[in-house]
Design an enzyme around this catalytic site. Sequence first.
Site, PDB file in Angstrom:
ATOM      1  N   CYS A  84       0.794  -1.231   0.000  1.00 20.95           N
ATOM      2  CA  CYS A  84       0.000   0.000   0.000  1.00 20.95           C
ATOM      3  C   CYS A  84       0.827   1.282   0.000  1.00 20.95           C
ATOM      4  O   CYS A  84       0.393   2.320  -0.475  1.00 20.95           O
ATOM      5  CB  CYS A  84      -0.938  -0.007   1.193  1.00 20.95           C
ATOM      6  SG  CYS A  84      -1.726  -1.625   1.414  1.00 20.95           S
ATOM      7  N   ASN A  95      -9.838  -1.925  -2.930  1.00 26.16           N
ATOM      8  CA  ASN A  95      -8.495  -1.606  -2.451  1.00 26.16           C
ATOM      9  C   ASN A  95      -7.520  -2.270  -3.421  1.00 26.16           C
ATOM     10  O   ASN A  95      -7.439  -3.485  -3.485  1.00 26.16           O
ATOM     11  CB  ASN A  95      -8.331  -2.150  -1.024  1.00 26.16           C
ATOM     12  CG  ASN A  95      -6.931  -1.975  -0.458  1.00 26.16           C
ATOM     13  OD1 ASN A  95      -5.956  -1.895  -1.198  1.00 26.16           O
ATOM     14  ND2 ASN A  95      -6.824  -1.935   0.858  1.00 26.16           N
ATOM     15  N   HIS A 143      -4.088   6.256  -0.331  1.00 22.79           N
ATOM     16  CA  HIS A 143      -4.259   4.839  -0.610  1.00 22.79           C
ATOM     17  C   HIS A 143      -5.700   4.471  -0.273  1.00 22.79           C
ATOM     18  O   HIS A 143      -6.234   4.892   0.749  1.00 22.79           O
ATOM     19  CB  HIS A 143      -3.276   4.018   0.232  1.00 22.79           C
ATOM     20  CG  HIS A 143      -3.666   2.583   0.321  1.00 22.79           C
ATOM     21  ND1 HIS A 143      -3.789   1.801  -0.802  1.00 22.79           N
ATOM     22  CD2 HIS A 143      -4.016   1.793   1.367  1.00 22.79           C
ATOM     23  CE1 HIS A 143      -4.187   0.591  -0.438  1.00 22.79           C
ATOM     24  NE2 HIS A 143      -4.333   0.563   0.874  1.00 22.79           N
TER      25      HIS A 143
END
Lengths: 352, 76
Positions: free
Chosen positions: A118, A298, A268
């Site tokens: 991430c 995500n 993120h």
Amino acid sequence: MAYLSIPNVVVRGMSACVPQLIDENKNYPIDEANRNKLITTIGVERKRISDNNTCTSDLCFKAAAKLIEDLNIQKDEIDCLIFVTQTPDYILPATSCILQHRLGLSKECFTLDISLGCSGWVYGLSTICSLINSGAGNFRKALLLVGDTISKFTSKEDKSTWPLFGDSGTATMLEYVTGNAGLYFHLATDGEDFDTIIINDGGFRNEYSTESLIKKKYEEGISRTNLQLELDGMNVFSFAISKAPQSVNKLIEKYKIDKESVDYFIFHQANLFLNEKIRTKLKLEPEKVPNSIKNFGNTSSASIPLTMVTELREKLISQKLKHIACGFGVGLSWGSVYFETENIICPKLIEY
Amino acid sequence: MELDKFIQNFAAQFEETEASLFTADTKYKELAEWSSLMALSIIGMSDEEYDVKIKGDDIRNSQTINDLYEIVKSRI
């Protein structure tokens, strides 16, 4: 003190590629009330899933090839390629070597794989910009390829991971330009909580064995093998609500950035509930904080460039903009970057 | 840091549970409204109100609201 100010580098272009296959979370097989609550909290309605023949490097290759074409640059001007991923083609060799050849880049090319999730786009950007500046003209253009296909190692029977993660590969082109103010970074690490997001087996600490294939039930809706991703959502949340805003504030204070003058804050895309907490903690207007999580989930290291391409493209190609981007997660690792863009090349989202 | 205020802050995260059900001895994970998502709200409340980090294990290893209160108090 991991602060970096790297002059003489500009962002020339960005592109992103996603698989065609769409997985709708409204079809996720748990009871309806829990499913609706889950979708509302994580903010993911659907995401893209790669098929068995598609790797992260394929998505990044397509994003890079289109970007190079639209930038209309000679491939032999690209002196550096960095590939950031936790889903490489092989354990060895490094996928960046394969991509150098596949993209038809010069053999006089610096290549490097970086294993981060991430926080990966921010870390990769800091590395590639440092190299370009140190190269003092020898690294003329440089390609940062960042992405993941996390769906390949999430268990469909794990409600804490499967509905959350989507796949994407991105490309960012940097160029050496003397006299440019460049980019500013804050970067940080806390390995104490390395097992917050982890795949336990298959590396060399816990080598692959027949045990690794046994699926275990941890609680209702959470079953997986040790070769699949384990995520402690509570620890991630607790870490991110404190460290992400702190990192952005440290960057702003260190480099005396006028917070009001920043056009976009790109985070993120962890999950919507968490991202909203971060946004309100930093007192940012929703208009300044684009999200791609609703349609793409995500997307790990790809989330920042993917969000820029899908949500900001029209502005990126026609305006001068100031950005702060912040990545945080697996490691634990996190960082923030301030950078400017002006009429960059940004192809529409590419489907693989 | 006061226990009463902590219980109030804790209860404020819930929408459906009656306020009278929140006491120091409440086994909060047995409340009908408790969920893994509610845990995130409690972690968020501790960060906002007390600037204290509660981790996954703190939730897993505690039973009552007072248990969590003691954890937060010890970290201020």
